[in-house]
Motif scaffolding. Structure first.
Motif, PDB file in Angstrom:
ATOM      1  N   ASP A 272       0.885  -1.170  -0.272  1.00  0.00           N
ATOM      2  CA  ASP A 272      -0.173  -0.101   0.168  1.00  0.00           C
ATOM      3  C   ASP A 272       0.935   1.240  -0.133  1.00  0.00           C
ATOM      4  O   ASP A 272       2.079   1.366   0.689  1.00  0.00           O
ATOM      5  CB  ASP A 272      -0.980   0.035   1.209  1.00  0.00           C
ATOM      6  CG  ASP A 272      -1.810  -1.077   1.353  1.00  0.00           C
ATOM      7  OD1 ASP A 272      -2.177  -1.669   0.035  1.00  0.00           O
ATOM      8  OD2 ASP A 272      -2.443  -1.454   2.391  1.00  0.00           O
ATOM      9  N   GLU A 273       0.356   2.361  -0.505  1.00  0.00           N
ATOM     10  CA  GLU A 273       0.874   3.559  -0.566  1.00  0.00           C
ATOM     11  C   GLU A 273       0.431   4.285   0.744  1.00  0.00           C
ATOM     12  O   GLU A 273      -0.452   3.999   1.510  1.00  0.00           O
ATOM     13  CB  GLU A 273       0.470   4.431  -1.631  1.00  0.00           C
ATOM     14  CG  GLU A 273       1.013   4.006  -2.807  1.00  0.00           C
ATOM     15  CD  GLU A 273       0.259   5.007  -4.039  1.00  0.00           C
ATOM     16  OE1 GLU A 273      -0.611   5.782  -3.862  1.00  0.00           O
ATOM     17  OE2 GLU A 273       0.913   5.043  -5.377  1.00  0.00           O
ATOM     18  N   VAL A 292       4.228  10.744  -1.168  1.00  0.00           N
ATOM     19  CA  VAL A 292       3.434   9.565  -1.084  1.00  0.00           C
ATOM     20  C   VAL A 292       4.649   8.666  -1.369  1.00  0.00           C
ATOM     21  O   VAL A 292       5.444   8.556  -2.309  1.00  0.00           O
ATOM     22  CB  VAL A 292       2.391   9.497  -2.026  1.00  0.00           C
ATOM     23  CG1 VAL A 292       1.957   7.928  -2.258  1.00  0.00           C
ATOM     24  CG2 VAL A 292       1.255  10.316  -1.799  1.00  0.00           C
ATOM     25  N   GLN A 411     -11.417   6.650  -3.943  1.00  0.00           N
ATOM     26  CA  GLN A 411     -10.047   6.664  -4.261  1.00  0.00           C
ATOM     27  C   GLN A 411      -9.014   6.022  -3.223  1.00  0.00           C
ATOM     28  O   GLN A 411      -8.141   6.363  -2.814  1.00  0.00           O
ATOM     29  CB  GLN A 411      -9.567   8.080  -4.472  1.00  0.00           C
ATOM     30  CG  GLN A 411     -10.095   8.599  -5.704  1.00  0.00           C
ATOM     31  CD  GLN A 411      -9.818  10.086  -6.033  1.00  0.00           C
ATOM     32  OE1 GLN A 411      -8.857  10.633  -5.221  1.00  0.00           O
ATOM     33  NE2 GLN A 411     -10.165  10.812  -7.022  1.00  0.00           N
ATOM     34  N   TRP A 412      -9.610   4.985  -2.731  1.00  0.00           N
ATOM     35  CA  TRP A 412      -8.844   3.995  -1.674  1.00  0.00           C
ATOM     36  C   TRP A 412      -8.137   2.992  -2.245  1.00  0.00           C
ATOM     37  O   TRP A 412      -7.185   2.819  -1.497  1.00  0.00           O
ATOM     38  CB  TRP A 412      -9.993   3.406  -0.790  1.00  0.00           C
ATOM     39  CG  TRP A 412     -10.818   4.513   0.017  1.00  0.00           C
ATOM     40  CD1 TRP A 412     -10.393   5.698   0.284  1.00  0.00           C
ATOM     41  CD2 TRP A 412     -11.768   3.923   0.954  1.00  0.00           C
ATOM     42  NE1 TRP A 412     -11.417   6.605   1.198  1.00  0.00           N
ATOM     43  CE2 TRP A 412     -12.139   5.420   1.674  1.00  0.00           C
ATOM     44  CE3 TRP A 412     -12.700   2.931   1.230  1.00  0.00           C
ATOM     45  CZ2 TRP A 412     -13.206   5.530   2.548  1.00  0.00           C
ATOM     46  CZ3 TRP A 412     -13.717   3.195   2.236  1.00  0.00           C
ATOM     47  CH2 TRP A 412     -13.893   4.342   2.805  1.00  0.00           C
ATOM     48  N   TYR A 413      -8.344   2.584  -3.358  1.00  0.00           N
ATOM     49  CA  TYR A 413      -7.616   1.844  -4.126  1.00  0.00           C
ATOM     50  C   TYR A 413      -7.240   2.182  -5.384  1.00  0.00           C
ATOM     51  O   TYR A 413      -7.909   3.005  -6.235  1.00  0.00           O
ATOM     52  CB  TYR A 413      -8.458   0.524  -4.668  1.00  0.00           C
ATOM     53  CG  TYR A 413      -8.543  -0.425  -3.271  1.00  0.00           C
ATOM     54  CD1 TYR A 413      -7.704  -1.471  -2.820  1.00  0.00           C
ATOM     55  CD2 TYR A 413      -9.544  -0.170  -2.311  1.00  0.00           C
ATOM     56  CE1 TYR A 413      -7.801  -2.367  -1.694  1.00  0.00           C
ATOM     57  CE2 TYR A 413     -10.040  -1.014  -1.247  1.00  0.00           C
ATOM     58  CZ  TYR A 413      -8.896  -1.961  -0.888  1.00  0.00           C
ATOM     59  OH  TYR A 413      -9.102  -2.708   0.234  1.00  0.00           O
ATOM     60  N   GLN A 414      -6.069   1.659  -6.037  1.00  0.00           N
ATOM     61  CA  GLN A 414      -5.432   1.909  -7.223  1.00  0.00           C
ATOM     62  C   GLN A 414      -6.273   1.283  -8.276  1.00  0.00           C
ATOM     63  O   GLN A 414      -6.469   1.770  -9.626  1.00  0.00           O
ATOM     64  CB  GLN A 414      -4.106   1.663  -7.553  1.00  0.00           C
ATOM     65  CG  GLN A 414      -3.219   2.607  -6.704  1.00  0.00           C
ATOM     66  CD  GLN A 414      -1.844   2.266  -6.953  1.00  0.00           C
ATOM     67  OE1 GLN A 414      -1.596   0.953  -7.307  1.00  0.00           O
ATOM     68  NE2 GLN A 414      -0.856   2.948  -6.424  1.00  0.00           N
ATOM     69  N   ARG A 471      -3.674  -0.377  -1.807  1.00  0.00           N
ATOM     70  CA  ARG A 471      -4.347   0.708  -1.550  1.00  0.00           C
ATOM     71  C   ARG A 471      -3.511   2.129  -1.738  1.00  0.00           C
ATOM     72  O   ARG A 471      -2.531   2.080  -1.792  1.00  0.00           O
ATOM     73  CB  ARG A 471      -4.842   0.711   0.091  1.00  0.00           C
ATOM     74  CG  ARG A 471      -5.542  -0.501   0.728  1.00  0.00           C
ATOM     75  CD  ARG A 471      -5.577  -0.601   2.193  1.00  0.00           C
ATOM     76  NE  ARG A 471      -6.580  -1.666   2.355  1.00  0.00           N
ATOM     77  CZ  ARG A 471      -5.951  -2.758   2.677  1.00  0.00           C
ATOM     78  NH1 ARG A 471      -4.667  -3.073   2.739  1.00  0.00           N
ATOM     79  NH2 ARG A 471      -6.705  -3.707   3.285  1.00  0.00           N
ATOM     80  N   THR A 472      -4.193   3.026  -2.126  1.00  0.00           N
ATOM     81  CA  THR A 472      -3.740   4.326  -2.164  1.00  0.00           C
ATOM     82  C   THR A 472      -3.293   4.945  -0.674  1.00  0.00           C
ATOM     83  O   THR A 472      -3.543   4.279   0.168  1.00  0.00           O
ATOM     84  CB  THR A 472      -4.650   5.595  -2.876  1.00  0.00           C
ATOM     85  OG1 THR A 472      -5.961   5.590  -1.931  1.00  0.00           O
ATOM     86  CG2 THR A 472      -4.989   4.896  -4.119  1.00  0.00           C
TER      87      THR A 472
END
Length: 596
Positions: A272-273, A292, A411-414, A471-472
């Motif tokens: 995850d980021e 990030v 925008q929780w996931y790429q 995850r972003t």
């Protein structure tokens, strides 16, 4: 390489000769028999025999097309599992002195030459005679140590005959005088039968053969009689020699497995980021610059006494484990009830009724609106029994799909975690198939075990298919908040509950407790508070069956609600996938067969 592919083809056709052998319901179910089986085999100095086989086949009153013969083209070698001893057979002219159909069809399969005499459109009864001419090479055992002679050692009538053979006569003619003979019959070729020799000819006879009982003939000639009769061998592929477990294959397989699993773990370990330099769970303020980067291990979890702001239970559950499951759907429905969009009534131990309410002050997310429209499409009152109707087919899948799209839109996931997981599952299956295939091919070189590495890594990918989603940085921050709230619901005791003014904390947080799997714990804590007079439950959204106003039974009831809804909706989907047997088109089971 050509030998490898030929061997591969042989393995793929294993047991294929059984299919090539004619098996229409004639021979096995009738009294067919061979009344006479006469063979004359003339051997030249090279060990090649010209064979004339005369068969008298009695079909009786049952019509038959003709006989079939199976000639082995390879043979096992005692004490040698790595090679076949080969026998070369060439079939020549086939005739029928009695006038029966002598049309010949032949096929090689699984190390046998199978020939069929006769035609589909013609049948015969009574005794019919056939003459089969062929050549065979590979029957000579030169200069045997025990006998001191060159031996013709031949199963002239094999033990694979399926019908009786009344009498068999075999004549072996050599290039020089025969010195000794032997004859054996039976399923194990251990019963002596008649033999004699005169000059260059040896004769053999036996009765009551067939049906698994064969006849072995042995004719001895002076050592050196036959030239160019060294046995011809080919590689025999077995599990032992294709997949040997030795220090080399085990080491290479272990190394490849460790490397593959190491790459897998690296690929799926917290990719995850995160916002670098910010406390886990903190999202940069609008306009604030933040770097990030990739997460470095699991972030520390700080207790949160409230759920993440504007994060619904189903969304939190999906973010928590990358999966939108039945528990998340149940929590979403309970959350809508708490928000006065639905009235839930339990009418029996495993029966519920849902009544549509409309709370104009509550703002619904798109997926929540679609869930309500789908649930109450036909009426504002729906029972769990109604959910078994075909009209609700696919609803569960649709709700899950909407939750996946929701967490991507936030925008929780790429990428959509369900799509990533499906790709990982496909990759895992592909690794298993490729590993098995490469192992099989490498087996021809004695390295088949290395294919196990691909299978092991493929199974590992399947086991960790849920860890490929990424995850972003925003998703990681919300995840940290979610885990903090989960920690609170899973550890707080009755005297640690923090009440908020104007909010029914029990009802408000219950859907999250469902997502975290601690609904029963949460209800028991508030039952304890109710017993102390510190909390009064106002069941405005839930009318319970059996538990009345007691909360300690509500948790198990809600768990049953989730499983019952899932069962009903799955039944609705199943109801659309079957058809009636009265419509035709085939049913379950079946089969067929017969003999020639």
């Amino acid at each position: 390489m050509n030998r490898v592919w030929r061997s591969l083809l042989v393995l793929l056709l294993s047991f294929g000769w059984l299919a090539a052998v004619p098996t229409a319901a004639h021979a096995d179910d009738s009294d067919d028999r061979v009344t006479d089986y006469k063979v004359v085999a003339t051997f030249d100095a090279s060990g090649t025999a010209a064979v004339q086989l005369d068969l008298s086949v009695d079909f009786g009153d049952t019509e038959g097309h003709g006989p079939y013969l199976v000639f082995p083209l390879r043979q096992e070698i005692a004490g040698d599992l790595d090679h076949w001893r080969m026998i070369d057979v060439q079939v020549g002219q086939v005739t029928s002195p009695s006038g029966a159909d002598a049309t010949l069809e032949s096929e090689e399969s699984d190390g046998n030459l199978v020939i069929r005499v006769g035609s589909e459109g013609r049948t015969f009864t009574g005794i019919q005679t056939y003459q089969v001419n062929y050549t065979v090479k590979g029957l000579i055992a030169a200069r045997q140590a025990t006998s001191g002679v060159d031996e013709v050692n031949w199963n002239a009538l094999g033990d694979g005959w399926k019908i009786p053979v009344d009498r068999a006569e075999v004549t072996v003619v050599g290039p020089v005088d025969v010195t000794r003979t032997g004859c054996f019959s039976g399923s194990l070729y251990d019963t002596p039968c008649q033999s004699a020799h005169n000059g260059t000819a040896a004769t053999f006879s036996a009765e009551n053969l067939g049906d698994g009982s064969g006849m072995q003939v042995v004719a001895g000639f002076p050592a050196g009689t036959f030239t160019d009769v060294a046995p011809r061998y080919t590689k025999r592929y077995t599990v032992q020699n294709m997949f040997p477990a030795n220090p080399y294959t085990i080491s290479v397989t272990a190394l490849l497995s460790v490397l593959g699993l190491g790459l897998l773990i690296k690929r799926t370990r917290r990719r995850d980021e995160v916002f670098v330099g910010l406390t886990p769970g903190v999202v940069p303020a609008p306009g604030q610059q933040a770097t990030v980067g990739a997460a470095d291990g699991d972030a520390p979890v700080a207790v949160a006494f409230t759920p993440p702001k504007e994060v619904r239970p189903g969304e939190a559950g999906t973010l928590l484990d990358n999966v939108a499951d039945d528990r998340d759907v149940t929590a979403t429905i309970v959350d809508l009830a708490v928000r006065n969009q639905i009235q839930i009534t339990q009418t029996a131990p495993e029966e519920w009724t849902f009544i549509r309410r409309f709370n104009a002050e509550d703002q619904l997310a798109d997926y929540e609106e679609e869930l309500l429209e789908r649930l109450f499409a036909g009426s504002n009152r729906v029972t769990t029994e109604d959910l078994r109707n075909e009209s609700y087919a696919g609803m569960l899948t649709e709700v899950r799909g909407n939750l996946y799209r929701r967490v991507v839109d936030l925008q929780w996931y790429q990428a959509n975690p369900s799509h990533v997981r499906a790709a990982a599952i496909g990759g895992g299956i592909a690794l298993i198939v490729v590993g098995a295939g490469l192992g099989f091919l490498a087996g021809f070189l004695g390295w088949g075990l290395i294919g196990l590495a691909g299978v092991i890594v493929g199974v590992g990918v399947l086991a960790r298919s849920n860890h490929f989603g990424r995850r972003t940085a925003t998703g990681s921050a919300v995840l940290a908040q979610t885990k903090g709230f989960e920690l609170y619901l899973t550890t707080a005791e009755a005297d640690q509950i923090k009440f908020e003014e104007g909010i029914d904390v029990f009802s408000r947080y219950l859907p999250y407790a469902i997502v975290f799997g601690v609904a029963e714990r949460w209800t028991k804590i508030f039952q304890e508070l109710a017993d102390q007079g510190r909390y009064t439950f106002n069941p405005y959204w839930y009318a319970g069956y059996g538990f009345a106003p007691r909360l300690d039974q509500l948790g198990s009831s809600l768990n049953s609600l989730g499983s019952t809804m899932s069962s009903s909706l799955q039944a609705a989907t199943a109801a659309t996938s079957g058809g009636s047997g009265f419509s035709g088109g085939g049913g379950f089971g079946g089969g067929g067969g017969g003999t020639w």
